[in-house]
Design a protein around this motif. Structure first.
Motif, mmCIF file in Angstrom:
data_model
loop_
_atom_site.group_PDB
_atom_site.id
_atom_site.type_symbol
_atom_site.label_atom_id
_atom_site.label_comp_id
_atom_site.label_asym_id
_atom_site.label_seq_id
_atom_site.Cartn_x
_atom_site.Cartn_y
_atom_site.Cartn_z
ATOM 1 N N LEU A 28 16.743 -4.518 11.613
ATOM 2 C CA LEU A 28 17.353 -3.597 12.402
ATOM 3 C C LEU A 28 18.597 -4.293 12.844
ATOM 4 C CD1 LEU A 28 17.570 -0.731 13.230
ATOM 5 C CD2 LEU A 28 16.216 -1.357 15.022
ATOM 6 N N VAL A 29 18.566 -5.317 13.525
ATOM 7 C CA VAL A 29 19.805 -6.140 13.987
ATOM 8 C C VAL A 29 20.839 -6.374 13.044
ATOM 9 C CG1 VAL A 29 20.291 -8.189 15.308
ATOM 10 C CG2 VAL A 29 18.253 -7.123 16.242
ATOM 11 N N VAL A 30 20.403 -6.980 12.124
ATOM 12 C CA VAL A 30 21.387 -7.463 11.106
ATOM 13 C C VAL A 30 22.110 -6.049 10.653
ATOM 14 C CG1 VAL A 30 21.967 -8.379 8.801
ATOM 15 C CG2 VAL A 30 20.509 -9.432 10.466
ATOM 16 N N LEU A 31 21.483 -4.906 10.161
ATOM 17 C CA LEU A 31 21.974 -3.772 9.981
ATOM 18 C C LEU A 31 22.873 -2.983 10.904
ATOM 19 C CD1 LEU A 31 22.304 -1.343 7.847
ATOM 20 C CD2 LEU A 31 20.172 -0.272 9.082
ATOM 21 N N LEU A 83 22.613 -1.987 21.184
ATOM 22 C CA LEU A 83 21.845 -2.772 20.624
ATOM 23 C C LEU A 83 21.532 -4.046 21.655
ATOM 24 C CD1 LEU A 83 20.323 -4.032 18.048
ATOM 25 C CD2 LEU A 83 22.469 -5.181 17.487
ATOM 26 N N LYS A 84 20.164 -4.098 21.752
ATOM 27 C CA LYS A 84 19.367 -4.972 22.696
ATOM 28 C C LYS A 84 18.849 -6.263 21.982
ATOM 29 C CE LYS A 84 18.658 -1.987 26.774
ATOM 30 N NZ LYS A 84 17.728 -1.373 27.336
ATOM 31 N N VAL A 85 19.665 -7.467 22.170
ATOM 32 C CA VAL A 85 18.955 -8.718 21.237
ATOM 33 C C VAL A 85 18.428 -9.684 22.531
ATOM 34 C CG1 VAL A 85 19.174 -10.279 19.654
ATOM 35 C CG2 VAL A 85 20.257 -8.122 19.461
ATOM 36 N N SER A 86 17.099 -9.780 22.533
ATOM 37 C CA SER A 86 16.704 -10.879 23.612
ATOM 38 C C SER A 86 17.037 -12.227 23.289
ATOM 39 C CB SER A 86 15.237 -10.679 23.560
ATOM 40 O OG SER A 86 14.664 -11.230 22.452
ATOM 41 N N ARG A 87 17.108 -13.094 24.289
ATOM 42 C CA ARG A 87 17.394 -14.637 23.799
ATOM 43 C C ARG A 87 16.444 -14.913 22.478
ATOM 44 N NH1 ARG A 87 18.577 -17.267 29.610
ATOM 45 N NH2 ARG A 87 20.343 -16.003 29.969
ATOM 46 N N ARG A 88 15.161 -14.754 22.819
ATOM 47 C CA ARG A 88 14.198 -15.143 21.770
ATOM 48 C C ARG A 88 14.524 -14.482 20.359
ATOM 49 N NH1 ARG A 88 7.818 -14.445 23.043
ATOM 50 N NH2 ARG A 88 8.393 -15.916 24.684
ATOM 51 N N LEU A 89 14.752 -13.296 20.311
ATOM 52 C CA LEU A 89 15.329 -12.532 18.910
ATOM 53 C C LEU A 89 16.548 -13.225 18.523
ATOM 54 C CD1 LEU A 89 14.688 -10.944 16.753
ATOM 55 C CD2 LEU A 89 15.521 -9.003 18.197
ATOM 56 N N GLY A 135 10.171 -8.576 5.360
ATOM 57 C CA GLY A 135 10.664 -7.362 6.152
ATOM 58 C C GLY A 135 11.745 -6.812 5.588
ATOM 59 N N GLY A 136 12.045 -5.370 6.020
ATOM 60 C CA GLY A 136 13.109 -4.659 5.696
ATOM 61 C C GLY A 136 13.084 -3.368 6.070
ATOM 62 N N LEU A 137 14.058 -2.689 5.693
ATOM 63 C CA LEU A 137 14.328 -1.169 5.954
ATOM 64 C C LEU A 137 15.191 -0.486 5.279
ATOM 65 C CD1 LEU A 137 17.219 -0.258 7.405
ATOM 66 C CD2 LEU A 137 16.321 -1.648 9.440
ATOM 67 N N LYS A 169 12.666 -6.463 13.123
ATOM 68 C CA LYS A 169 13.627 -6.613 14.068
ATOM 69 C C LYS A 169 14.800 -7.251 13.418
ATOM 70 C CE LYS A 169 10.790 -6.550 18.320
ATOM 71 N NZ LYS A 169 10.269 -7.116 19.571
ATOM 72 N N VAL A 170 14.784 -8.474 12.756
ATOM 73 C CA VAL A 170 15.780 -8.783 12.279
ATOM 74 C C VAL A 170 16.706 -7.967 11.317
ATOM 75 C CG1 VAL A 170 16.382 -10.841 10.551
ATOM 76 C CG2 VAL A 170 14.826 -11.179 12.386
#
Length: 241
Positions: A174-177, A74-80, A146-148, A171-172
């Motif tokens: 997917l990252v949290v999941l 998983l890649k999370v940018s500093r901004r994200l 948002g969601g998935l 994106k939030v």
């Protein structure tokens, strides 16, 4: 010459994914049903339904290559990361499944229709109530932004669709999941087909044969069935830990 397999709706089962067509890539079979036993058989076989007309037959796919996200990649940018911690997003699991699926079904920009038909929505609703389909919801100011949703079997999560009504909300989700399932020991998040959004978060393509090997290994673990509502939540930053 490989031919499309026609399925008997009376008996859940699929031919080997290696028999899928090369063009269109991954089309394996037509027919069958969207009951819980059929859907579970599909995911356990590395197959998923994808079609856009309830009047026609159900189409089943197993593309090659397959887009996947290994949690450790998983890649999370500093901004994200700043967005996760400071933009006021709240995340929950399995609290608004039907709303997430309905939001995912809305036609995207440049599209005239949707593959998440009413029949498909009802099918995944049944799978959710059976404890195998799950959603993650992203809220902002009390509104669902948002969601998935997807399916969980063994140590694998099969992502189906995501949506956003606010920048970065999907994106939030997917990252949290991904962080949540990594903490549970999951080995892979199936993304089905690559797109730039997924690639930016660390997804990559692997050969279908490799995907099926990961699938077989992941299915050896017990499934975390039932509601995930008590196993996540809070602000996006804390939920992502």
């Amino acid at each position: 010459m490989t031919r499309l397999t026609l399925l008997d709706p009376r008996q859940p089962g699929f031919p080997p994914p290696a028999q899928a067509l090369r063009e269109p890539n991954g089309l394996l079979a037509a027919g069958g049903d969207l009951t819980v036993p059929w859907l579970l058989a599909a995911y356990r076989s590395g197959v998923f339904p994808w079609y856009d007309d309830d009047r026609g037959p159900i189409l089943w796919w197993s593309p090659d290559p397959r887009a996947v996200l290994f949690p450790a990649d998983l890649k999370v940018s500093r901004r994200l990361e700043r967005t996760l911690r400071s933009d006021g997003f709240q995340c929950t699991f399995d609290t608004a499944f039907d709303d997430v699926v309905a939001a995912c079904s809305a036609p995207r920009r440049g599209q005239r229709g949707t593959w998440i038909t009413p029949t498909m929505q009802a099918a995944y609703g049944r799978l959710h109530r059976a404890g195998y389909a799950h959603s993650i919801e992203v809220w902002h100011g009390g509104s669902l932004v948002g969601g998935l949703y997807g399916v969980s079997l063994g140590r694998l999560f099969f992502g189906e669709s995501m949506f956003h009504r606010r920048t970065n909300a999907s994106k939030v989700a997917l990252v949290v999941l991904t962080r949540r399932i990594e903490s549970w020991g999951f080995s892979l998040l199936d993304c089905q087909v690559m797109n730039p959004h997924l690639e930016s978060l660390g997804a990559r393509e692997i050969a279908r044969s490799s995907f099926l090997e990961h699938l077989a290994q992941g299915l050896q673990a017990p499934t975390r069935a039932g509601s995930w509502a008590d196993n996540g939540g809070g602000d996006a930053g804390s939920a992502g830990q």
